[in-house]
Design a protein around this motif. Structure first.
Motif, PDB file in Angstrom:
ATOM      1  N   ARG A 258       0.816  -1.215   0.000  1.00 54.23           N
ATOM      2  CA  ARG A 258       0.000   0.000   0.000  1.00 54.23           C
ATOM      3  C   ARG A 258       0.855   1.272   0.000  1.00 54.23           C
ATOM      4  N   HIS A 259       2.098   1.157   0.404  1.00 53.26           N
ATOM      5  CA  HIS A 259       2.946   2.335   0.594  1.00 53.26           C
ATOM      6  C   HIS A 259       3.689   2.691  -0.689  1.00 53.26           C
ATOM      7  N   ASP A 287      -7.111  -8.942   4.442  1.00 49.74           N
ATOM      8  CA  ASP A 287      -7.471  -7.534   4.202  1.00 49.74           C
ATOM      9  C   ASP A 287      -7.054  -7.083   2.807  1.00 49.74           C
ATOM     10  N   ILE A 288      -5.840  -7.450   2.387  1.00 54.22           N
ATOM     11  CA  ILE A 288      -5.379  -7.004   1.071  1.00 54.22           C
ATOM     12  C   ILE A 288      -6.145  -7.718  -0.038  1.00 54.22           C
ATOM     13  N   ILE A 289      -6.559  -8.960   0.208  1.00 58.63           N
ATOM     14  CA  ILE A 289      -7.380  -9.664  -0.779  1.00 58.63           C
ATOM     15  C   ILE A 289      -8.697  -8.925  -0.986  1.00 58.63           C
ATOM     16  N   ALA A 290      -9.354  -8.561   0.116  1.00 56.58           N
ATOM     17  CA  ALA A 290     -10.629  -7.836   0.011  1.00 56.58           C
ATOM     18  C   ALA A 290     -10.442  -6.521  -0.725  1.00 56.58           C
ATOM     19  N   GLU A 291      -9.392  -5.803  -0.394  1.00 59.37           N
ATOM     20  CA  GLU A 291      -9.149  -4.498  -1.000  1.00 59.37           C
ATOM     21  C   GLU A 291      -8.869  -4.614  -2.498  1.00 59.37           C
ATOM     22  N   ALA A 311     -15.928 -16.888   2.764  1.00 60.39           N
ATOM     23  CA  ALA A 311     -16.665 -16.975   1.507  1.00 60.39           C
ATOM     24  C   ALA A 311     -16.898 -15.618   0.866  1.00 60.39           C
ATOM     25  N   GLU A 312     -17.057 -14.581   1.694  1.00 53.34           N
ATOM     26  CA  GLU A 312     -17.351 -13.267   1.124  1.00 53.34           C
ATOM     27  C   GLU A 312     -16.150 -12.674   0.375  1.00 53.34           C
ATOM     28  N   LEU A 313     -14.960 -13.245   0.568  1.00 50.62           N
ATOM     29  CA  LEU A 313     -13.781 -12.744  -0.138  1.00 50.62           C
ATOM     30  C   LEU A 313     -13.608 -13.383  -1.506  1.00 50.62           C
ATOM     31  N   GLY A 314     -14.388 -14.416  -1.800  1.00 56.93           N
ATOM     32  CA  GLY A 314     -14.287 -15.053  -3.101  1.00 56.93           C
ATOM     33  C   GLY A 314     -13.450 -16.315  -3.056  1.00 56.93           C
TER      34      GLY A 314
END
Length: 378
Positions: A258-259, A287-291, A311-314
């Motif tokens: 992210r930086h 977290d990075i997968i979701a983002e 499951a909500e992350l795919g």
């Protein structure tokens, strides 16, 4: 990816596809060996509380050290540093300390790279007390021959089949890494069998991995934390090598990405996230997968994990048999996935994986390096 049907070796993959696929059996061979000489040599050294361990090599061999070092620090409870031979040779006094007893662990497929020999020679000249553990695949290699028979050195040769004939290091790399983790910890023979079974599962995913390569993305980013950051670095190099630089690759840790480095992303990017088995670290990976999936879409982010993700992350490529193993070990099976992805992407770009640089711009064993003598100051 849910397929687990074994795909016969593809003729267009040359020796490289065979050397990737042989890794489960090679690891079993590595784990089945008993080396009393190694146990005695290392056991005596590791009883010294002041011993520093330095893991070294060039290119992929250096990244093996980056994968192993965090696990060895935990296991041995001592200073363990991963420092490339290229860094040692260029700046020896920055990395070698005269008064610190040191075990230099050298990873070297052939042992013929100029820096491999130079790094051990520099350690001999600079460090008051130094010992060498040489992990190599070529019994005729210069590094192994130079250290055979020395009281301060132990040379361990990998199974003959792992001296890869292809351009990129595949079974040589993983066999040396597994040997290191078995000799110094934390791996035991039962772990090697679990890793071999997991790798066989990945071998059965070849059709799915080839389909991922067929998306023809021009940028690949690999993300992983701790030992898996070393894996991400090796994955990026493998794809860069086998495509002869036609595909852009990058690696980072999920938090570091992210930086600034996240600027590399565009609609033509595939991101591969290696998920840690450590519950704390894993939270940052998720977290990075979701983002990234929210930004790029689910299909642009490939997730490799030892267990299902929420499951909500795919979807994720779940490699069975790895749950509970430390990241330095699961990296071995994850590497098989990365090697196939690099191979099939290279084929998609019309490259010959065994020799992606037919005019010799980059060679299998580095050439053209001049090793300069130290002029005092040691």
């Amino acid at each position: 990816m849910t397929s687990n049907t074994t795909v016969p070796a593809q003729q267009d993959g040359g020796a490289t596809i065979l050397e990737i696929g042989q890794q489960p059996d090679a690891w079993r061979e590595v784990a089945g060996r008993s080396d009393e000489q190694a146990a005695a040599f290392l056991g005596e050294l590791l009883r010294r509380p002041d011993l520093r361990v330095v893991l070294t090599g060039a290119g992929s061999s250096a990244f093996a050290g980056e994968i192993a070092a965090p696990a060895l620090r935990r296991q041995l409870r001592r200073r363990v540093d991963a420092i490339a031979t290229t860094s040692i040779v260029a700046n020896p006094l920055d990395h070698l300390q005269r008064g610190v007893p040191t075990l230099l662990v050298s990873f070297a497929r052939s042992g013929n790279s100029p820096e491999s020999l130079a790094a051990t020679a520099l350690a001999d000249s600079i460090v008051d007390e130094v010992w060498h553990l040489v992990l190599t695949c070529d019994p005729d290699g210069k590094l192994g021959r130079a250290h055979s028979g020395r009281a301060d050195s132990l040379v361990v040769y990998m199974p003959e089949r792992t001296n890869d004939s292809g351009f990129a290091m595949t079974s040589s790399l993983t066999s040396m890494l597994l040997t290191c983790l078995m000799l110094l910890g934390p791996a035991v023979p039962a772990d090697a069998e679990a890793l071999a079974g997991a790798a066989e599962h990945v071998v059965g995913l070849q059709s799915d991995i080839r389909a991922l390569a067929q998306t023809s993305r021009q940028r690949f980013v690999y993300l992983g934390s701790g030992p898996l950051e070393g894996l991400a670095r090796e994955s990026a190099l493998k794809l860069l090598e086998l495509t002869a630089g036609e595909v852009f690759t990058y690696f980072e840790s999920p938090l570091g990405f992210r930086h600034g480095p996240k600027s590399v992303l565009d609609a033509d990017t595939t991101v591969v996230v290696y998920v840690s088995t450590d519950p704390y670290t894993r939270r940052y990976d998720l977290d990075i997968i979701a983002e990234l999936r929210a930004q790029l879409g689910r299909d642009a982010v490939t997730v490799i994990s030892a267990e299902p993700i929420p499951a909500e992350l795919g979807p994720a490529v779940v490699i069975p048999g790895l749950y509970g193993l430390p990241d330095a070990l699961v990296a071995l099976s994850y590497l098989v996935f990365a090697q196939y992805l690099a191979l099939f992407t290279a084929l998609k770009h019309g490259k010959t994986p065994d020799n992606p640089f037919p005019y010799g711009e980059v060679s299998r064993v580095v050439r053209g390096v001049t090793i300069y003598p130290m002029n005092g100051g040691v």
